[in-house]
Motif scaffolding. Structure first.
Motif, PDB file in Angstrom:
ATOM      1  N   ARG A 138       0.855  -1.188   0.000  1.00 14.17           N
ATOM      2  CA  ARG A 138       0.000   0.000   0.000  1.00 14.17           C
ATOM      3  C   ARG A 138       0.892   1.239   0.000  1.00 14.17           C
ATOM      4  O   ARG A 138       1.876   1.298   0.753  1.00 14.17           O
ATOM      5  N   PRO A 139       0.599   2.247  -0.815  1.00 16.30           N
ATOM      6  CA  PRO A 139       1.429   3.461  -0.796  1.00 16.30           C
ATOM      7  C   PRO A 139       1.558   4.079   0.582  1.00 16.30           C
ATOM      8  O   PRO A 139       2.647   4.515   0.980  1.00 16.30           O
ATOM      9  N   ASP A 140       0.465   4.116   1.357  1.00 14.50           N
ATOM     10  CA  ASP A 140       0.542   4.714   2.695  1.00 14.50           C
ATOM     11  C   ASP A 140       1.383   3.861   3.644  1.00 14.50           C
ATOM     12  O   ASP A 140       2.124   4.394   4.475  1.00 14.50           O
ATOM     13  N   LYS A 287       1.576  15.018  -0.434  1.00 12.44           N
ATOM     14  CA  LYS A 287       1.324  14.384  -1.729  1.00 12.44           C
ATOM     15  C   LYS A 287       1.212  12.878  -1.531  1.00 12.44           C
ATOM     16  O   LYS A 287       2.200  12.154  -1.526  1.00 12.44           O
ATOM     17  N   GLU A 289      -1.314   9.189  -2.293  1.00 11.88           N
ATOM     18  CA  GLU A 289      -2.368   8.559  -3.074  1.00 11.88           C
ATOM     19  C   GLU A 289      -3.696   8.748  -2.349  1.00 11.88           C
ATOM     20  O   GLU A 289      -3.755   8.773  -1.119  1.00 11.88           O
ATOM     21  N   LYS A 290      -4.782   8.908  -3.110  1.00 10.98           N
ATOM     22  CA  LYS A 290      -6.095   9.005  -2.484  1.00 10.98           C
ATOM     23  C   LYS A 290      -6.352   7.731  -1.691  1.00 10.98           C
ATOM     24  O   LYS A 290      -6.066   6.628  -2.168  1.00 10.98           O
ATOM     25  N   ASN A 293      -7.650   4.608  -3.247  1.00  9.67           N
ATOM     26  CA  ASN A 293      -6.817   3.948  -4.254  1.00  9.67           C
ATOM     27  C   ASN A 293      -5.753   3.031  -3.661  1.00  9.67           C
ATOM     28  O   ASN A 293      -5.123   2.255  -4.387  1.00  9.67           O
ATOM     29  N   ASN A 294      -5.533   3.136  -2.348  1.00  7.68           N
ATOM     30  CA  ASN A 294      -4.428   2.396  -1.738  1.00  7.68           C
ATOM     31  C   ASN A 294      -4.543   0.888  -1.901  1.00  7.68           C
ATOM     32  O   ASN A 294      -3.549   0.205  -2.161  1.00  7.68           O
ATOM     33  N   LYS A 297      -3.866  -0.123  -5.566  1.00 10.17           N
ATOM     34  CA  LYS A 297      -2.456   0.101  -5.865  1.00 10.17           C
ATOM     35  C   LYS A 297      -1.565  -0.945  -5.200  1.00 10.17           C
ATOM     36  O   LYS A 297      -0.519  -1.315  -5.737  1.00 10.17           O
ATOM     37  N   TYR A 301       1.391  -2.830  -7.252  1.00 10.20           N
ATOM     38  CA  TYR A 301       2.799  -2.769  -6.863  1.00 10.20           C
ATOM     39  C   TYR A 301       3.330  -4.147  -6.467  1.00 10.20           C
ATOM     40  O   TYR A 301       4.495  -4.473  -6.744  1.00 10.20           O
TER      41      TYR A 301
END
Length: 346
Positions: A138-140, A287, A289-290, A293-294, A297, A301
């Motif tokens: 997850r981006p977060d 900045k 990711e919403k 969307n995590n 995404k 990834y």
């Protein structure tokens, strides 16, 4: 890892997919089919109509009802195993024996012994065995991991995590409700990935002991539908984890909260605060990711990472070895719930 020659930059990684159920249809096929450096060479599923329909939809020339025929194809570099949990071990070992790198969906297996055999086989064959712990991607979560690695939050001493679903929102496959196929109930389904994510974010401390409670209020198969546990680590940190399929609540809720000596962080949505000059300051990156969307995404990834590791002959993140250790802890958690006492891991 073997000393294999890395693929040329314009050479496609050739993938086979075994198991064409929900996770394959919702995630693996759509994501893989959009990757320019990937070719889905063949797919396999025991349901002849399903596998033929998916092969037609994604323009895959070869499809089988016998996965061994897929594994016999020399050109396949890596295999995605998206079957029920009880088939993870035998098919993984066959795939590794056939010289393929393997990505298997979570959990790695139904038991520590199964996971241990899988990890040992990967080591023996000098092939990558990756387990689909998508939350790590997850981006977060990746941003938070960097904060922890950089000691920005100080020493992490307490983590609280959970994945709670309201009653009626759970819509998993029927096999996930059968212990002999899934290995357990909600802890195998939601608890394993949250346990993995939490320990990974905490920078992989070694588990010292566990104490857990499990409930079976609605499941006819004798599996748990709610569970709560306390996990102590060798570095004196602690993790509280809760999971459920059947809570009477308004909305589903997934979270991971980390607390350190210099700051704290809440995941989903990501919020990071640090003590600076006597004040608590919000240092959450602007900045990002919403939040919605995590999840998607994370899978993109994750699958890209597996392909890149094949392409460049690199070891994977979320390996079979790591997953085997998670299963060792999982067995202690089930033992604690059964015996109603704390279990100390050796």
């Amino acid at each position: 890892m073997p000393k294999e020659k890395a693929k040329a930059s314009n050479e496609k990684v050739k993938i086979g997919v075994i198991g064409c159920g929900a996770i394959a249809q919702i995630i693996h096929f759509p994501v893989l089919s959009k990757m320019e450096d990937v070719e889905i060479v063949a797919i396999a599923d025991t349901d002849k109509t399903k596998v033929a329909t998916l092969a037609d939809k994604y323009k895959i020339e070869r499809y089988f009802t016998d996965h061994e025929k897929l594994l016999a194809l020399d050109e396949i570099d890596g295999v995605h195993i998206c079957t029920p949990n009880n088939l993870h071990e035998p098919i993984t070992i066959e795939a590794l024996g056939a010289g393929k790198h393997v990505m298997v969906e979570k959990p790695i297996s139904r038991s520590y012994d199964e996971a241990r055999r899988m990890a040992d086989e990967a080591k023996k064959r000098k092939k990558n065995l990756m387990v689909g712990m998508n939350h790590r991607f997850r981006p977060d979560a990746m941003v938070l991991k960097n904060f922890v690695k950089g000691k920005e939050l100080g020493k992490i001493f307490y983590t609280k995590a959970g994945w709670l679903r309201r009653r009626g929102s759970w819509n998993e496959s029927e096999w996930a409700k059968k212990k002999h196929m899934a290995g357990g109930g909600v802890f195998m389904d939601l608890g394993i990935p949250m346990l993995d994510l939490s320990i990974w974010l905490m920078d992989n401390p070694k588990v010292k002991s566990v104490f857990s409670t499990m409930y079976n209020h609605y499941q006819k198969e004798g599996i748990e539908d709610s569970a709560a546990m306390m996990i102590r680590f060798d570095n004196d940190a602690m993790l509280n984890l809760e999971v459920s399929w059947t809570l009477l609540m308004e909305n589903d809720f997934m979270y991971t909260n980390l607390f350190g000596t210099l700051g704290g962080a809440l995941l989903n949505p990501l919020r990071i605060h640090k003590e600076m000059h006597g004040n608590l300051v919000n240092v959450t990156p602007t900045k990002m990711e919403k939040p919605e969307n995590n999840y998607r995404k994370s899978y993109e990834y994750e699958l890209k990472h597996f392909v890149e590791c094949i392409k460049h002959n690199r070891p994977v993140m979320s390996s079979g070895e790591e997953a085997a250790e998670i299963m060792r802890v999982a067995e202690a958690i089930y033992q604690s719930a059964k015996e109603k006492k704390e279990i100390v891991l050796k």
